[in-house]
Design an enzyme around this catalytic site. Structure first.
Site, PDB file in Angstrom:
ATOM      1  N   LYS A   9      47.837  69.053  67.585  1.00  0.00           N
ATOM      2  CA  LYS A   9      48.276  68.037  68.544  1.00  0.00           C
ATOM      3  C   LYS A   9      47.476  68.169  69.841  1.00  0.00           C
ATOM      4  O   LYS A   9      47.036  69.270  70.203  1.00  0.00           O
ATOM      5  CB  LYS A   9      49.780  68.141  68.813  1.00  0.00           C
ATOM      6  CG  LYS A   9      50.194  69.357  69.572  1.00  0.00           C
ATOM      7  CD  LYS A   9      51.659  69.314  69.999  1.00  0.00           C
ATOM      8  CE  LYS A   9      51.949  70.573  70.804  1.00  0.00           C
ATOM      9  NZ  LYS A   9      53.267  70.704  71.335  1.00  0.00           N
ATOM     10  N   LYS A  44      47.646  70.538  76.521  1.00  0.00           N
ATOM     11  CA  LYS A  44      47.036  71.049  77.751  1.00  0.00           C
ATOM     12  C   LYS A  44      46.512  72.454  77.556  1.00  0.00           C
ATOM     13  O   LYS A  44      45.582  72.873  78.214  1.00  0.00           O
ATOM     14  CB  LYS A  44      48.098  71.154  78.861  1.00  0.00           C
ATOM     15  CG  LYS A  44      48.640  69.862  79.337  1.00  0.00           C
ATOM     16  CD  LYS A  44      49.597  70.076  80.500  1.00  0.00           C
ATOM     17  CE  LYS A  44      51.008  70.293  80.010  1.00  0.00           C
ATOM     18  NZ  LYS A  44      52.025  69.701  80.889  1.00  0.00           N
ATOM     19  N   LYS A  55      54.101  79.565  70.290  1.00  0.00           N
ATOM     20  CA  LYS A  55      53.869  80.176  71.613  1.00  0.00           C
ATOM     21  C   LYS A  55      53.709  81.689  71.501  1.00  0.00           C
ATOM     22  O   LYS A  55      52.915  82.289  72.232  1.00  0.00           O
ATOM     23  CB  LYS A  55      55.024  79.841  72.562  1.00  0.00           C
ATOM     24  CG  LYS A  55      55.055  78.383  73.003  1.00  0.00           C
ATOM     25  CD  LYS A  55      54.619  78.229  74.451  1.00  0.00           C
ATOM     26  CE  LYS A  55      54.288  76.789  74.787  1.00  0.00           C
ATOM     27  NZ  LYS A  55      55.286  76.131  75.593  1.00  0.00           N
TER      28      LYS A  55
HETATM   29  P1  AMP Z   1      54.627  69.120  77.508  1.00  0.00           P
HETATM   30  O1  AMP Z   1      53.279  68.774  77.967  1.00  0.00           O
HETATM   31  O2  AMP Z   1      54.622  70.036  76.341  1.00  0.00           O
HETATM   32  O3  AMP Z   1      55.554  69.548  78.619  1.00  0.00           O
HETATM   33  O4  AMP Z   1      55.235  67.777  76.933  1.00  0.00           O
HETATM   34  C1  AMP Z   1      55.722  66.735  77.732  1.00  0.00           C
HETATM   35  C2  AMP Z   1      56.103  65.558  76.872  1.00  0.00           C
HETATM   36  O5  AMP Z   1      54.959  65.004  76.220  1.00  0.00           O
HETATM   37  C3  AMP Z   1      57.079  65.907  75.749  1.00  0.00           C
HETATM   38  O6  AMP Z   1      57.948  64.812  75.549  1.00  0.00           O
HETATM   39  C4  AMP Z   1      56.194  66.078  74.564  1.00  0.00           C
HETATM   40  O7  AMP Z   1      56.867  65.853  73.353  1.00  0.00           O
HETATM   41  C5  AMP Z   1      55.143  65.003  74.807  1.00  0.00           C
HETATM   42  N1  AMP Z   1      53.872  65.358  74.167  1.00  0.00           N
HETATM   43  C6  AMP Z   1      53.146  66.487  74.386  1.00  0.00           C
HETATM   44  N2  AMP Z   1      52.039  66.503  73.627  1.00  0.00           N
HETATM   45  C7  AMP Z   1      52.057  65.366  72.897  1.00  0.00           C
HETATM   46  C8  AMP Z   1      51.181  64.787  71.926  1.00  0.00           C
HETATM   47  N3  AMP Z   1      50.060  65.413  71.559  1.00  0.00           N
HETATM   48  N4  AMP Z   1      51.518  63.599  71.384  1.00  0.00           N
HETATM   49  C9  AMP Z   1      52.650  62.959  71.755  1.00  0.00           C
HETATM   50  N5  AMP Z   1      53.518  63.441  72.667  1.00  0.00           N
HETATM   51  C10 AMP Z   1      53.239  64.621  73.242  1.00  0.00           C
END
Ligand code: AMP
Ligand code: TRP
Length: 328
Positions: free
Chosen positions: A194, A197, A112
Site C-alpha cells: 500500500k 508515508k 509495525k
Molecule cells: P495513516 O497515514 O496511516 O495515519 O492513515 C490515515 C488515513 O488514510 C486512514 O484512514 C488510512 O486508512 C488511510 N490510508 C492510508 N494509506 C492508504 C492507502 N494506501 N490507500 C487508501 N487509504 C489509505
C-alpha cells in the site's frame, strides 16, 4: 438528531495520495450530512519515536491540511487527541475489556513490529484500543477510513458490544465506511504494497504538497506491468492502481479510460495522469502554503476551539462509562 462521524490521521509527516483518496475525500463528501469530528491522533504517532519539534510541526501541518482540502463546514470539529484527556482514560478502561489474542491478531501491529524491531513498545500493541476509545468516546455512527483500518473498526465494535452486554447500552456501534473506489491505493514503485508515508523511498508515494515537477517525475517513474495495454485486471496491479487514481480524480470510469487509451502506450497515459494529479492537488497545495505562513494563529483558533467542542461530548460519554463502572 444528525448522525456522527469520527476519523483521524497521525501527524507523522507528509500526507499522500492514498490518505487523500482513501480517507480525506470521503470526509469532504460526508461533512455536509454528518456532525464530524476529525482528530489529529498525536498520541498514536508516539508509538514511533518522534522529535518534539518535528511532531509539533506535523500537528500544525495536518491541521492546515484538513483546512486546505476543504474541511470547513460549520459542523466540522478539528482537534488534537492529546488535548482531550478522556481519550486515554477511556483507552485504559477499554484495555481491561480487550483480550491479548485480539490484539495479537491485528495486521497493522504485526507489520509495525517487523518495521520497528528495536522499538516494539507496548503502545504499538495497544494502539487499536486507543483508536477504539477515539471512536466510542464520540458515539460515532460512521468511521470513514482506508481499508487497512477495517480490522480496527471491527475490534472497536466488539469492545463496544462487550461493554454494552455487561453494562447496558452505553456505546453506539460504529460502522466502517470505505471509499467506493480507492480504499487501498498502492505504492507507485511496488504495487503489491500500500502507498505509505513510511515507505523506504519517496518514489512510492505522491505527497499532497509535492510540487508539479516532482509529481510528474514520480508518475513517469512509476512501475508498470508487462505488456503495454492500458487495462485494469488482476494480473496488472500497477496499471490498475494508476487507473484507479486517474478515475477517482478525473471522475471518468475505469472502463472509459481504458477505451480512451486503447492502442496507446504508457507515455501519453502517464503524462495525462500526471496532469490530472497536479490539477487536483494544486488548490490544496496553495491553500496549505498560505495557512502555514501563520501556523500559530491557525492552532489557536482552530485547535483550541476544536478541543473545547470535543471535550464537551467526550466528557458526557466518559461520565456515563465511569458511572456504570462504579467509580463515580
Ligand atoms: P495513516 O497515514 O496511516 O495515519 O492513515 C490515515 C488515513 O488514510 C486512514 O484512514 C488510512 O486508512 C488511510 N490510508 C492510508 N494509506 C492508504 C492507502 N494506501 N490507500 C487508501 N487509504 C489509505
Ligand atoms: N489508526 C489510524 C491509522 O493508522 C488512525 C486513527 C487513530 C484513527 N484513531 C482513529 C482513524 C480513529 C479513525 C478513527 O490510520
Amino acid at each position: 438528531m444528525q448522525q456522527r462521524i469520527l476519523s483521524g490521521i497521525q501527524p507523522s509527516g507528509a500526507l499522500h495520495l492514498g490518505n487523500y483518496i482513501g480517507a480525506l475525500r470521503q470526509w469532504l463528501d460526508l461533512q455536509h450530512s454528518y456532525q464530524c469530528y476529525f482528530c489529529i491522533v498525536d498520541y498514536h504517532a508516539m508509538t514511533v519515536r518522534q522529535n518534539p519539534d518535528d511532531l509539533l510541526h506535523n500537528i500544525y501541518a495536518l491541521a492546515a491540511l484538513y483546512r486546505a482540502v476543504g474541511l470547513t463546514a460549520k459542523n466540522v470539529v478539528v482537534f488534537k487527541q492529546s488535548d482531550v484527556s478522556a481519550h486515554t482514560e477511556l483507552a485504559w478502561i477499554l484495555s481491561t475489556f480487550t483480550y491479548m489474542g485480539e490484539l495479537e491478531r491485528m495486521t497493522q501491529y504485526k507489520d509495525k513490529v517487523k518495521q520497528h524491531k528495536k522499538n516494539n513498545n507496548v503502545g504499538l500493541f495497544t494502539y487499536p484500543v486507543l483508536m477504539a476509545a477515539d471512536i466510542l468516546l464520540y458515539q460515532a455512527n460512521l468511521v470513514p477510513v482506508g481499508e487497512d483500518q477495517k480490522q480496527h473498526i471491527e475490534l472497536t465494535r466488539q469492545l463496544a458490544e462487550r461493554f454494552n452486554t455487561i453494562y447496558g447500552e452505553v456505546f453506539t456501534l460504529p460502522e466502517y465506511f470505505a471509499a467506493p473506489q480507492g480504499a487501498r491505493i498502492m505504492s507507485l514503485d511496488d504495487p503489491t504494497k500500500k502507498m505509505s508515508k513510511s515507505a523506504t523511498t519517496e518514489w512510492g508515494y505522491i505527497a499532497l504538497t509535492d510540487n508539479p515537477d516532482v509529481i510528474m517525475k514520480k508518475i513517469k517513474k512509476a512501475v508498470t506491468d508487462s505488456g503495454s495495454e492500458i487495462r485494469a485486471g488482476k494480473n496488472k496491479p500497477a496499471i490498475t492502481n494508476l487507473l484507479t487514481i486517474y478515475s477517482v480524480l478525473s471522475g471518468k470510469s475505469v472502463t472509459d479510460l481504458e477505451q480512451l487509451y486503447l492502442g496507446q502506450g504508457y507515455g501519453k497515459f502517464k503524462t495525462d495522469l500526471g496532469e490530472v494529479i497536479i490539477t487536483s492537488l494544486e488548490p490544496i497545495r496553495s491553500a496549505y502554503n498560505e495557512l502555514m505562513e501563520d501556523p500559530e494563529q491557525l492552532i489557536q483558533s482552530l485547535l483550541a476551539d476544536g478541543a473545547n467542542r470535543a471535550r464537551v461530548l467526550g466528557d458526557v460519554t466518559l461520565t456515563q462509562v465511569k458511572t456504570k463502572l462504579g467509580v463515580l
